[in-house]
Design a protein around this motif. Structure first.
Motif, PDB file in Angstrom:
ATOM      1  N   ASN A  68     -26.480   2.001  13.729  1.00  0.00           N
ATOM      2  CA  ASN A  68     -27.112   0.700  13.513  1.00  0.00           C
ATOM      3  C   ASN A  68     -28.596   0.841  13.173  1.00  0.00           C
ATOM      4  O   ASN A  68     -29.247  -0.148  12.822  1.00  0.00           O
ATOM      5  CB  ASN A  68     -26.974  -0.166  14.770  1.00  0.00           C
ATOM      6  CG  ASN A  68     -25.530  -0.520  15.073  1.00  0.00           C
ATOM      7  OD1 ASN A  68     -24.755  -0.833  14.171  1.00  0.00           O
ATOM      8  ND2 ASN A  68     -25.145  -0.450  16.340  1.00  0.00           N
ATOM      9  N   GLN A  69     -29.123   2.060  13.288  1.00  0.00           N
ATOM     10  CA  GLN A  69     -30.533   2.332  13.038  1.00  0.00           C
ATOM     11  C   GLN A  69     -30.641   3.781  12.578  1.00  0.00           C
ATOM     12  O   GLN A  69     -29.716   4.563  12.786  1.00  0.00           O
ATOM     13  CB  GLN A  69     -31.341   2.130  14.327  1.00  0.00           C
ATOM     14  CG  GLN A  69     -30.850   3.037  15.466  1.00  0.00           C
ATOM     15  CD  GLN A  69     -31.504   2.718  16.788  1.00  0.00           C
ATOM     16  OE1 GLN A  69     -31.558   1.565  17.203  1.00  0.00           O
ATOM     17  NE2 GLN A  69     -32.017   3.745  17.454  1.00  0.00           N
ATOM     18  N   HIS A  78     -26.642   6.162   7.922  1.00  0.00           N
ATOM     19  CA  HIS A  78     -27.289   4.854   8.034  1.00  0.00           C
ATOM     20  C   HIS A  78     -27.628   4.391   6.623  1.00  0.00           C
ATOM     21  O   HIS A  78     -28.380   5.056   5.912  1.00  0.00           O
ATOM     22  CB  HIS A  78     -28.548   4.927   8.887  1.00  0.00           C
ATOM     23  CG  HIS A  78     -29.267   3.623   9.015  1.00  0.00           C
ATOM     24  ND1 HIS A  78     -28.731   2.545   9.685  1.00  0.00           N
ATOM     25  CD2 HIS A  78     -30.474   3.210   8.547  1.00  0.00           C
ATOM     26  CE1 HIS A  78     -29.587   1.537   9.643  1.00  0.00           C
ATOM     27  NE2 HIS A  78     -30.647   1.909   8.956  1.00  0.00           N
ATOM     28  N   GLU A 112     -25.790   0.137  21.557  1.00  0.00           N
ATOM     29  CA  GLU A 112     -26.910  -0.313  20.732  1.00  0.00           C
ATOM     30  C   GLU A 112     -27.091   0.493  19.452  1.00  0.00           C
ATOM     31  O   GLU A 112     -27.453  -0.070  18.414  1.00  0.00           O
ATOM     32  CB  GLU A 112     -28.207  -0.264  21.554  1.00  0.00           C
ATOM     33  CG  GLU A 112     -28.224  -1.234  22.733  1.00  0.00           C
ATOM     34  CD  GLU A 112     -29.470  -1.091  23.585  1.00  0.00           C
ATOM     35  OE1 GLU A 112     -30.266  -0.138  23.332  1.00  0.00           O
ATOM     36  OE2 GLU A 112     -29.661  -1.911  24.506  1.00  0.00           O
ATOM     37  N   GLN A 113     -26.834   1.807  19.508  1.00  0.00           N
ATOM     38  CA  GLN A 113     -27.170   2.664  18.366  1.00  0.00           C
ATOM     39  C   GLN A 113     -25.980   3.004  17.479  1.00  0.00           C
ATOM     40  O   GLN A 113     -26.152   3.256  16.285  1.00  0.00           O
ATOM     41  CB  GLN A 113     -27.826   3.958  18.867  1.00  0.00           C
ATOM     42  CG  GLN A 113     -29.134   3.725  19.602  1.00  0.00           C
ATOM     43  CD  GLN A 113     -29.805   5.024  20.031  1.00  0.00           C
ATOM     44  OE1 GLN A 113     -29.423   6.116  19.625  1.00  0.00           O
ATOM     45  NE2 GLN A 113     -30.811   4.911  20.884  1.00  0.00           N
ATOM     46  N   ASN A 149     -22.526   2.278  15.493  1.00  0.00           N
ATOM     47  CA  ASN A 149     -21.703   1.220  14.907  1.00  0.00           C
ATOM     48  C   ASN A 149     -20.230   1.604  14.889  1.00  0.00           C
ATOM     49  O   ASN A 149     -19.364   0.835  15.313  1.00  0.00           O
ATOM     50  CB  ASN A 149     -22.185   0.921  13.487  1.00  0.00           C
ATOM     51  CG  ASN A 149     -21.347  -0.136  12.799  1.00  0.00           C
ATOM     52  OD1 ASN A 149     -20.916  -1.099  13.430  1.00  0.00           O
ATOM     53  ND2 ASN A 149     -21.089   0.051  11.523  1.00  0.00           N
ATOM     54  N   GLN A 169     -21.554   6.410  12.299  1.00  0.00           N
ATOM     55  CA  GLN A 169     -22.285   5.393  11.559  1.00  0.00           C
ATOM     56  C   GLN A 169     -23.207   4.653  12.532  1.00  0.00           C
ATOM     57  O   GLN A 169     -22.758   4.161  13.565  1.00  0.00           O
ATOM     58  CB  GLN A 169     -21.315   4.429  10.885  1.00  0.00           C
ATOM     59  CG  GLN A 169     -20.440   5.113   9.842  1.00  0.00           C
ATOM     60  CD  GLN A 169     -19.445   4.168   9.189  1.00  0.00           C
ATOM     61  OE1 GLN A 169     -19.318   3.002   9.580  1.00  0.00           O
ATOM     62  NE2 GLN A 169     -18.726   4.667   8.197  1.00  0.00           N
TER      63      GLN A 169
END
Length: 232
Positions: free
Chosen positions: A80-81, A106, A45-46, A48, A78
């Protein structure tokens, strides 16, 4: 070392000879690290992408090995948030037997993370604020990798580790300050919930003592009175 296609260079100025630029598939972490289901979900989820950006070693720069530090790897994660569960960094640092400088990115900002790792054992992590790409200056300073690594830690930690003090001693003192902050917060919560006056008095006396100890440590930090214990 020549970089491979698919990644940018390091986010701060390092010699071209240190550039490595290899993408590390997340699957390798799933296969090689002891991930709980919860941590694997965090990766999915976090995170990338993960890049091994730089290798700082005697073979890539004109800096000698240190007594403790043989190589410093620069790993870019890298996201996602604009946040990452710090257990991810702690796990990677624990499982990889090198000293690592992490760059969390990010969009157009990044955050540097580094761990004080002594004799291969992970210790306290330090992180910068989220910054624009040109705001954090990390240079190769020193005659050996111990000094370079110490310089990275001090820049990222900022005021938490005052200059002119022995690194290990400064970190020990900083850990004690952080622990005192936690103990004070716990006591303050207990006092707010306590209804018996005599217990409130007892807890308040403990709280005053902890605040006095914390105040003394903060004064020592500001005045640079942490006693040196020799070189790093």
């Amino acid at each position: 070392m020549p970089g491979s296609k698919g990644g940018e260079g390091s986010l701060f100025a390092l010699p071209e000879s240190t550039v490595y630029n290899r993408r590390i598939p997340k699957q390798k972490f799933y296969d090689n690290l002891r991930l709980t289901p919860g941590l694997k979900r965090v990766f999915v989820e976090q995170v990338n992408a993960i890049y091994w950006r730089n290798k700082i070693a005697p073979g890539t720069v004109n800096v000698a090995k240190g007594e403790l530090v043989k190589e410093i790897e620069v790993i870019e994660i890298q996201l996602n948030q604009p946040s990452l569960d710090k257990r991810v960094i702690q796990l990677i640092d624990k499982e990889i037997p090198y000293h690592i400088l992490f760059l969390l990115t990010h969009k157009e900002q990044f955050q540097a993370w580094i761990n004080y790792k002594e004799r291969g054992k992970p210790g306290t992590h330090y992180s910068s604020e989220w910054l624009d790409k040109d705001r954090l200056s990390l240079a190769l300073e020193g005659l050996n990798l111990d000094s370079v690594y110490e310089g990275f830690i001090r820049v990222i930690a900022g005021e938490r580790l005052p200059r002119g003090t022995d690194l290990k001693e400064a970190i020990t003192t900083d850990e004690r300050r952080q622990q005192l902050h936690k103990e004070i917060a716990v006591l303050e919560n207990k006092i707010r919930r306590e209804t018996q006056f005599n217990i409130q008095v007892e807890l308040n006396n403990k709280l005053k003592m902890l605040r006095m100890v914390l105040g003394a440590l903060i004064t020592e930090k500001k005045q640079g009175r942490i006693k040196p214990m020799g070189g790093f």
